[in-house]
Enzyme design. Structure first.
Site, PDB file in Angstrom:
ATOM      1  N   GLU A  37       0.861  -1.188   0.000  1.00  0.00           N
ATOM      2  CA  GLU A  37       0.000   0.000   0.000  1.00  0.00           C
ATOM      3  C   GLU A  37       0.896   1.237   0.000  1.00  0.00           C
ATOM      4  O   GLU A  37       1.841   1.321   0.760  1.00  0.00           O
ATOM      5  CB  GLU A  37      -0.920  -0.032   1.236  1.00  0.00           C
ATOM      6  CG  GLU A  37      -1.633   1.265   1.558  1.00  0.00           C
ATOM      7  CD  GLU A  37      -2.498   1.831   0.425  1.00  0.00           C
ATOM      8  OE1 GLU A  37      -3.257   1.068  -0.198  1.00  0.00           O
ATOM      9  OE2 GLU A  37      -2.393   3.045   0.173  1.00  0.00           O
ATOM     10  N   ARG A 124     -17.433   3.620   5.599  1.00  0.00           N
ATOM     11  CA  ARG A 124     -16.260   2.995   4.971  1.00  0.00           C
ATOM     12  C   ARG A 124     -15.132   2.732   5.957  1.00  0.00           C
ATOM     13  O   ARG A 124     -14.541   1.660   5.981  1.00  0.00           O
ATOM     14  CB  ARG A 124     -15.716   3.900   3.868  1.00  0.00           C
ATOM     15  CG  ARG A 124     -16.476   3.833   2.592  1.00  0.00           C
ATOM     16  CD  ARG A 124     -15.951   4.857   1.618  1.00  0.00           C
ATOM     17  NE  ARG A 124     -16.783   4.910   0.445  1.00  0.00           N
ATOM     18  CZ  ARG A 124     -16.519   4.279  -0.693  1.00  0.00           C
ATOM     19  NH1 ARG A 124     -15.435   3.559  -0.815  1.00  0.00           N
ATOM     20  NH2 ARG A 124     -17.338   4.359  -1.713  1.00  0.00           N
ATOM     21  N   ARG A 205     -20.633  15.127  -0.675  1.00  0.00           N
ATOM     22  CA  ARG A 205     -20.848  14.036   0.281  1.00  0.00           C
ATOM     23  C   ARG A 205     -20.894  14.611   1.683  1.00  0.00           C
ATOM     24  O   ARG A 205     -20.030  15.368   2.090  1.00  0.00           O
ATOM     25  CB  ARG A 205     -19.729  13.002   0.166  1.00  0.00           C
ATOM     26  CG  ARG A 205     -19.586  12.512  -1.255  1.00  0.00           C
ATOM     27  CD  ARG A 205     -18.512  11.476  -1.381  1.00  0.00           C
ATOM     28  NE  ARG A 205     -18.899  10.253  -0.708  1.00  0.00           N
ATOM     29  CZ  ARG A 205     -18.381   9.064  -0.995  1.00  0.00           C
ATOM     30  NH1 ARG A 205     -17.465   8.950  -1.917  1.00  0.00           N
ATOM     31  NH2 ARG A 205     -18.754   8.002  -0.347  1.00  0.00           N
ATOM     32  N   ASP A 321     -11.568  -1.365  -8.892  1.00  0.00           N
ATOM     33  CA  ASP A 321     -11.642  -0.134  -9.694  1.00  0.00           C
ATOM     34  C   ASP A 321     -10.496  -0.018 -10.697  1.00  0.00           C
ATOM     35  O   ASP A 321     -10.645   0.656 -11.726  1.00  0.00           O
ATOM     36  CB  ASP A 321     -11.623   1.097  -8.780  1.00  0.00           C
ATOM     37  CG  ASP A 321     -13.016   1.448  -8.260  1.00  0.00           C
ATOM     38  OD1 ASP A 321     -13.919   0.595  -8.362  1.00  0.00           O
ATOM     39  OD2 ASP A 321     -13.198   2.578  -7.756  1.00  0.00           O
ATOM     40  N   ALA A 334     -18.056  -1.405  -5.287  1.00  0.00           N
ATOM     41  CA  ALA A 334     -17.333  -2.148  -4.258  1.00  0.00           C
ATOM     42  C   ALA A 334     -17.797  -3.599  -4.218  1.00  0.00           C
ATOM     43  O   ALA A 334     -17.012  -4.517  -3.967  1.00  0.00           O
ATOM     44  CB  ALA A 334     -17.528  -1.483  -2.897  1.00  0.00           C
TER      45      ALA A 334
END
Ligand code: FAD
Length: 433
Positions: A37, A124, A205, A321, A334
């Site tokens: 990551e 999330r 959002r 994605d 997702a």
């Protein structure tokens, strides 16, 4: 867990939903895996994401712990009568049929879309926190931004990271999201499909305390999922955080281009949102007024304009994605990451898979099984997004037609047998081995 450990190693690039679920699933099937990551730690934004029946089924197929993590943090519609409701659809432009314009909670629901799981929203960051518990120590590497992959003489793949370090693996799965570097390596940096394009929609959002939302639009609409449709904009809401918070995503269509790419977000304001939704009814306006003064604004990019001609090249492959970034109007991006994970894990754990050539066949079978369905989602998401905004050709503001389109398309997404999907993929592998 598979009986014996595999003799190959899998590098998963990217620790979002696709990468984390893949690393967990492979590890629990005794397949050596490392997750790379770029960020210093796992992290997700504080927004809501919902999962449909196919996604929930895929979680169970991948690893029971993933499903349990989801169940732990998932919030459903608050009313028992709405447990199977995906969204109640409303005319967001309507002034409502209440006597007071300030209290429009009695606005008629135009139609309802249901499915077997109903609306299942998670925060999330909370979901990711639960998933991380399932990632064993020692398989994650942070601050590892992948730059390149080369092949050594012995056939091993060499991962090259931005910090100058390298690692060696047998197969690379790029779960590095919408701006995927691995995609560029698969299709070539200059290829039109190497980068996503703007759908000319952006979304504000926001998260609003539920008690305030109920005060603004009434209990029925606040505590259960709603889609407020309108001309050139739509706003969806669903409860998260065990019903303590209302998740709001307000989409607006614009002819303008997005100036900030590769940045996909920018700071917006509540006032801007209110300007974009001028003319909408009191339910939409009253909810927007409850959001923070500064609102994060997300540009909606996807891979719909230049779909990939392949998800794999040799022993490098794309998932989530990175492979099929979609606009979020089906709420299924997702979920499709989880389907990818289920299929990839089924193929990689197959006992017949031993050599580098076998791994190429695995990725080729994955590409064959996943590309058509996932690229259909990208196009269909654009289409239903336009339906919500009365812009879809031949549909316009005809609620009966909108309902029919959504039901048909949601059926394609939801009504799948994940175990059969995996079995079909294994059959494709058989043809290639
Ligand atoms: P990401 O979550 O983007 O993760 C990619 C990871 O890779 C990141 O951690 C990143 O740091 C890392 N990375 C990137 N490049 C590198 C590199 N070179 N080296 C190492 N690491 C790297 N889907 C649903 O199913 N339901 C919904 O309700 C829903 N709502 C949505 C609402 C909005 C507004 C948007 C934009 C999307 C929504 N989606 C929804 C889609 C969903 O968010 C995505 O499909 C999903 O999060 C993608 O996960 P991912 O793991 O593929 O990518």
């Amino acid at each position: 867990m598979a009986a014996s450990k595999k003799n190959f190693h899998v590098a998963v690039v990217g620790g979002g939903i696709a990468g984390v679920t893949l690393a967990i699933t492979l590890h629990h099937r005794n397949i050596p895996v490392t997750l790379y990551e770029q960020a210093p730690a796992f992290g997700e934004v504080g927004a809501g994401v919902s999962f449909g029946p196919n996604a929930v089924a895929a979680m169970k197929t991948c690893h029971q712990g993933i499903f349990e993590a989801f169940e732990k943090v998932c919030t459903r519609n608050m009313w028992s009568s709405k447990q199977n409701v995906w969204f109640d659809y409303l005319d967001g432009h309507s002034m409502g049929n209440s006597t007071s314009a300030q209290n429009s909670s009695h606005q008629d629901i135009a139609f309802t879309i249901s499915n077997s799981t109903g609306q299942t929203g998670v925060h999330r960051a909370h979901f990711l926190d639960e998933l991380i518990r399932l990632v064993p120590d020692g398989i994650s590497r942070f601050n590892k931004r992948l730059d390149d992959v080369t092949e050594r003489e012995d056939g091993k793949l060499v991962l090259k990271f931005a910090d100058g370090s390298e690692d060696v693996t047998d197969v690379v799965i790029g779960c590095d999201g919408i701006k995927s570097r691995v995609r560029q390596l698969v299709v070539g940096e200059d290829h039109p499909s190497a980068n996503p394009t703007y759908t000319h929609k952006y979304a504000y959002r926001g998260l609003v305390p539920m008690d305030k939302a109920i005060g603004a639009i009434g209990e029925e609409l606040a505590s259960n999922s709603c889609m407020h449709m309108g001309p050139g904009g739509h706003m969806l809401t669903f409860p998260v955080n065990q019903g303590k918070t209302l998740n709001i995503v307000a989409f607006h269509t614009t002819p303008d281009s997005w100036a900030d790419y590769p940045r996909l977000t920018r700071q917006g304001t509540r006032d801007e949102a209110l300007r974009d939704f001028a003319g909408y009814g009191p339910n939409v306006i009253n909810l927007l007024k409850l959001t923070d003064e500064d609102l994060s604004l997300w540009a909606i990019f996807d891979l719909g304009e230049y779909p990939l001609s392949t998800f794999s090249k040799g022993r490098i492959c794309l998932s989530g994605d990175a492979a099929h970034a979609t606009s979020p109007h089906h709420g299924a991006g997702a979920g499709f990451c989880l389907e990818d994970t289920a299929v990839l894990a089924a193929l990689l754990e197959d006992d017949r898979v031993q050599t580098h050539k076998d791994l190429e066949h695995v990725l080729d079978a994955f590409d064959f099984c996943r590309r058509e369905r996932t690229q259909w989602l990208v196009q269909s998401s654009r289409f239903v997004g336009d339906c919500y905004e009365w812009r879809a050709e031949g549909i316009e503001r005809d609620f009966k037609k909108i309902e029919k389109e959504i039901n048909h398309r949601n059926g394609i997404i939801a009504n799948v047998d994940i175990d059969k999907m995996c079995e079909d993929a294994r059959q494709q592998l058989t043809q290639r081995l």
